[in-house]
Design a protein around this motif. Structure first.
Motif, PDB file in Angstrom:
ATOM      1  N   THR A  67      48.590  46.979  51.265  1.00 24.90           N
ATOM      2  CA  THR A  67      48.635  46.357  49.943  1.00 24.90           C
ATOM      3  C   THR A  67      47.371  45.566  49.657  1.00 24.90           C
ATOM      4  OG1 THR A  67      51.030  46.221  50.133  1.00 24.90           O
ATOM      5  CG2 THR A  67      49.994  44.857  48.448  1.00 24.90           C
ATOM      6  N   THR A  68      46.847  44.873  50.646  1.00 23.71           N
ATOM      7  CA  THR A  68      45.630  44.098  50.469  1.00 23.71           C
ATOM      8  C   THR A  68      44.462  45.001  50.105  1.00 23.71           C
ATOM      9  OG1 THR A  68      46.417  42.493  52.085  1.00 23.71           O
ATOM     10  CG2 THR A  68      44.052  42.469  51.588  1.00 23.71           C
ATOM     11  N   PHE A  69      44.334  46.107  50.801  1.00 22.38           N
ATOM     12  CA  PHE A  69      43.278  47.082  50.537  1.00 22.38           C
ATOM     13  C   PHE A  69      43.365  47.600  49.106  1.00 22.38           C
ATOM     14  CE2 PHE A  69      42.091  51.604  50.481  1.00 22.38           C
ATOM     15  CZ  PHE A  69      40.772  51.532  50.898  1.00 22.38           C
ATOM     16  N   LYS A  70      44.545  48.002  48.684  1.00 26.92           N
ATOM     17  CA  LYS A  70      44.733  48.544  47.336  1.00 26.92           C
ATOM     18  C   LYS A  70      44.456  47.489  46.266  1.00 26.92           C
ATOM     19  CE  LYS A  70      48.399  51.320  46.973  1.00 26.92           C
ATOM     20  NZ  LYS A  70      49.728  51.908  47.224  1.00 26.92           N
ATOM     21  N   SER A  71      44.900  46.270  46.504  1.00 22.36           N
ATOM     22  CA  SER A  71      44.652  45.189  45.545  1.00 22.36           C
ATOM     23  C   SER A  71      43.168  44.874  45.439  1.00 22.36           C
ATOM     24  CB  SER A  71      45.401  43.919  45.958  1.00 22.36           C
ATOM     25  OG  SER A  71      46.774  44.137  45.951  1.00 22.36           O
ATOM     26  N   ILE A  77      37.238  47.441  40.990  1.00 19.80           N
ATOM     27  CA  ILE A  77      37.052  48.413  39.907  1.00 19.80           C
ATOM     28  C   ILE A  77      37.244  47.732  38.548  1.00 19.80           C
ATOM     29  CG2 ILE A  77      37.981  50.501  38.857  1.00 19.80           C
ATOM     30  CD1 ILE A  77      38.635  51.427  41.757  1.00 19.80           C
ATOM     31  N   ARG A  78      38.293  46.938  38.411  1.00 12.51           N
ATOM     32  CA  ARG A  78      38.539  46.242  37.146  1.00 12.51           C
ATOM     33  C   ARG A  78      37.347  45.364  36.758  1.00 12.51           C
ATOM     34  NH1 ARG A  78      43.890  46.606  35.582  1.00 12.51           N
ATOM     35  NH2 ARG A  78      45.286  47.232  37.253  1.00 12.51           N
ATOM     36  N   THR A  79      36.825  44.619  37.700  1.00 14.70           N
ATOM     37  CA  THR A  79      35.696  43.735  37.435  1.00 14.70           C
ATOM     38  C   THR A  79      34.456  44.530  37.052  1.00 14.70           C
ATOM     39  OG1 THR A  79      36.586  42.113  38.989  1.00 14.70           O
ATOM     40  CG2 THR A  79      34.260  41.901  38.410  1.00 14.70           C
ATOM     41  N   SER A  80      34.186  45.609  37.752  1.00 10.11           N
ATOM     42  CA  SER A  80      33.025  46.442  37.438  1.00 10.11           C
ATOM     43  C   SER A  80      33.125  47.027  36.037  1.00 10.11           C
ATOM     44  CB  SER A  80      32.881  47.576  38.458  1.00 10.11           C
ATOM     45  OG  SER A  80      32.606  47.065  39.722  1.00 10.11           O
ATOM     46  N   ILE A  81      34.292  47.521  35.675  1.00 10.39           N
ATOM     47  CA  ILE A  81      34.475  48.086  34.336  1.00 10.39           C
ATOM     48  C   ILE A  81      34.346  46.995  33.272  1.00 10.39           C
ATOM     49  CG2 ILE A  81      36.174  49.136  32.788  1.00 10.39           C
ATOM     50  CD1 ILE A  81      37.117  50.811  35.183  1.00 10.39           C
ATOM     51  N   LEU A  82      34.889  45.831  33.537  1.00 11.84           N
ATOM     52  CA  LEU A  82      34.806  44.726  32.587  1.00 11.84           C
ATOM     53  C   LEU A  82      33.353  44.365  32.283  1.00 11.84           C
ATOM     54  CD1 LEU A  82      36.229  42.392  31.011  1.00 11.84           C
ATOM     55  CD2 LEU A  82      36.010  41.061  33.119  1.00 11.84           C
ATOM     56  N   TYR A  83      32.518  44.286  33.316  1.00 11.55           N
ATOM     57  CA  TYR A  83      31.131  43.868  33.137  1.00 11.55           C
ATOM     58  C   TYR A  83      30.191  44.982  32.691  1.00 11.55           C
ATOM     59  CZ  TYR A  83      32.077  39.310  35.163  1.00 11.55           C
ATOM     60  OH  TYR A  83      32.559  38.051  35.393  1.00 11.55           O
ATOM     61  N   TYR A  84      30.461  46.219  33.086  1.00 10.57           N
ATOM     62  CA  TYR A  84      29.463  47.266  32.878  1.00 10.57           C
ATOM     63  C   TYR A  84      29.895  48.444  32.013  1.00 10.57           C
ATOM     64  CZ  TYR A  84      26.858  44.653  36.268  1.00 10.57           C
ATOM     65  OH  TYR A  84      26.189  43.647  36.906  1.00 10.57           O
ATOM     66  N   GLU A  85      31.105  48.456  31.504  1.00  9.85           N
ATOM     67  CA  GLU A  85      31.506  49.522  30.585  1.00  9.85           C
ATOM     68  C   GLU A  85      32.255  48.893  29.416  1.00  9.85           C
ATOM     69  OE1 GLU A  85      31.182  52.117  28.610  1.00  9.85           O
ATOM     70  OE2 GLU A  85      30.526  53.015  30.483  1.00  9.85           O
ATOM     71  N   ALA A  86      31.466  48.315  28.512  1.00  7.58           N
ATOM     72  CA  ALA A  86      32.028  47.565  27.382  1.00  7.58           C
ATOM     73  C   ALA A  86      32.596  48.464  26.291  1.00  7.58           C
ATOM     74  CB  ALA A  86      30.951  46.659  26.786  1.00  7.58           C
ATOM     75  N   ARG A  87      32.403  49.775  26.387  1.00  6.68           N
ATOM     76  CA  ARG A  87      32.900  50.685  25.350  1.00  6.68           C
ATOM     77  C   ARG A  87      34.382  50.983  25.482  1.00  6.68           C
ATOM     78  NH1 ARG A  87      28.535  55.339  26.329  1.00  6.68           N
ATOM     79  NH2 ARG A  87      29.046  54.743  28.466  1.00  6.68           N
ATOM     80  N   ILE A  88      35.009  50.548  26.590  1.00  2.00           N
ATOM     81  CA  ILE A  88      36.415  50.901  26.812  1.00  2.00           C
ATOM     82  C   ILE A  88      37.263  49.674  27.118  1.00  2.00           C
ATOM     83  CG2 ILE A  88      35.804  53.188  27.665  1.00  2.00           C
ATOM     84  CD1 ILE A  88      36.432  52.194  30.506  1.00  2.00           C
ATOM     85  N   ASP A  89      38.562  49.837  26.886  1.00  2.00           N
ATOM     86  CA  ASP A  89      39.578  48.875  27.335  1.00  2.00           C
ATOM     87  C   ASP A  89      40.393  49.568  28.412  1.00  2.00           C
ATOM     88  OD1 ASP A  89      39.054  46.677  25.613  1.00  2.00           O
ATOM     89  OD2 ASP A  89      40.061  47.739  23.977  1.00  2.00           O
ATOM     90  N   LEU A  90      40.530  48.938  29.544  1.00  2.00           N
ATOM     91  CA  LEU A  90      41.288  49.499  30.657  1.00  2.00           C
ATOM     92  C   LEU A  90      42.781  49.362  30.377  1.00  2.00           C
ATOM     93  CD1 LEU A  90      40.918  50.718  33.499  1.00  2.00           C
ATOM     94  CD2 LEU A  90      41.050  48.402  34.386  1.00  2.00           C
ATOM     95  N   ASN A  91      43.503  50.481  30.362  1.00  2.00           N
ATOM     96  CA  ASN A  91      44.948  50.455  30.144  1.00  2.00           C
ATOM     97  C   ASN A  91      45.692  50.325  31.460  1.00  2.00           C
ATOM     98  OD1 ASN A  91      44.489  50.855  27.414  1.00  2.00           O
ATOM     99  ND2 ASN A  91      44.639  53.065  27.590  1.00  2.00           N
ATOM    100  N   SER A  92      45.308  51.146  32.434  1.00  9.71           N
ATOM    101  CA  SER A  92      45.961  51.079  33.741  1.00  9.71           C
ATOM    102  C   SER A  92      45.027  51.618  34.810  1.00  9.71           C
ATOM    103  CB  SER A  92      47.271  51.869  33.750  1.00  9.71           C
ATOM    104  OG  SER A  92      47.016  53.246  33.633  1.00  9.71           O
ATOM    105  N   LEU A  93      45.259  51.165  36.011  1.00  9.19           N
ATOM    106  CA  LEU A  93      44.491  51.617  37.158  1.00  9.19           C
ATOM    107  C   LEU A  93      45.491  51.841  38.296  1.00  9.19           C
ATOM    108  CD1 LEU A  93      41.098  50.355  38.247  1.00  9.19           C
ATOM    109  CD2 LEU A  93      42.847  50.656  39.955  1.00  9.19           C
ATOM    110  N   LEU A  94      45.629  53.085  38.721  1.00 10.15           N
ATOM    111  CA  LEU A  94      46.576  53.421  39.782  1.00 10.15           C
ATOM    112  C   LEU A  94      45.826  53.974  40.980  1.00 10.15           C
ATOM    113  CD1 LEU A  94      49.199  55.250  37.564  1.00 10.15           C
ATOM    114  CD2 LEU A  94      49.324  52.915  38.418  1.00 10.15           C
TER     115      LEU A  94
END
Length: 135
Positions: A67-71, A77-94
């Motif tokens: 669980t720690t690894f997956k979290s 990934i969430r942080t990278s997308i937030l900072y470097y891909e401003a064209r999208i909104d993340l809906n889910s990450l599985l």
């Protein structure tokens, strides 16, 4: 609909056309998909002018699947997308670890393009073992 505002960039991997002497380009939603591919496969520090760009998934190669690894991977990934891909909104990450015994973790990213409100899915296979070690 004109989607020029989504951007155009070099294709990945970069390819060149010898007859036209031009670089293969990608645009619109395809450019976003390639941008995510590049973001997840880049190590931090690899880009000289953007030392914080990337995701550092390579650090997770020998970590046990728990669980720690997956979290931790999800948050990276969430942080990278937030900072470097401003064209999208993340809906889910599985994170699918059903193939972990084979050294494969499937990262499934569902997102919405902000300007068009279009939904897309991006699947990134993360290989925990080198290709030379696979049967």
């Amino acid at each position: 609909m004109n989607t020029d505002f989504l951007g155009t960039g070099w294709g990945f991997p970069p390819t060149f056309d010898n007859t036209t002497n031009k670089v293969a380009m990608s645009s619109d939603e395809a450019d976003i998909q390639l941008s995510l591919q590049i973001l997840l496969s880049t190590r931090k520090g690899e880009r000289v002018m953007l030392p914080d760009y990337g995701c550092n998934l390579n650090e997770m190669l020998f970590e046990p699947m728990n669980t720690t690894f997956k979290s931790y991977i999800s948050e990276m990934i969430r942080t990278s997308i937030l900072y470097y891909e401003a064209r999208i909104d993340l809906n889910s990450l599985l994170i699918d670890d059903s193939q972990d015994a084979d050294g494969i973790i499937i990262i499934n990213i569902s997102y919405t393009v902000r300007t068009t409100n279009s939904r897309f899915n991006f699947v990134y296979p993360f290989y925990k073992r080198e290709g030379t070690e696979l049967n």
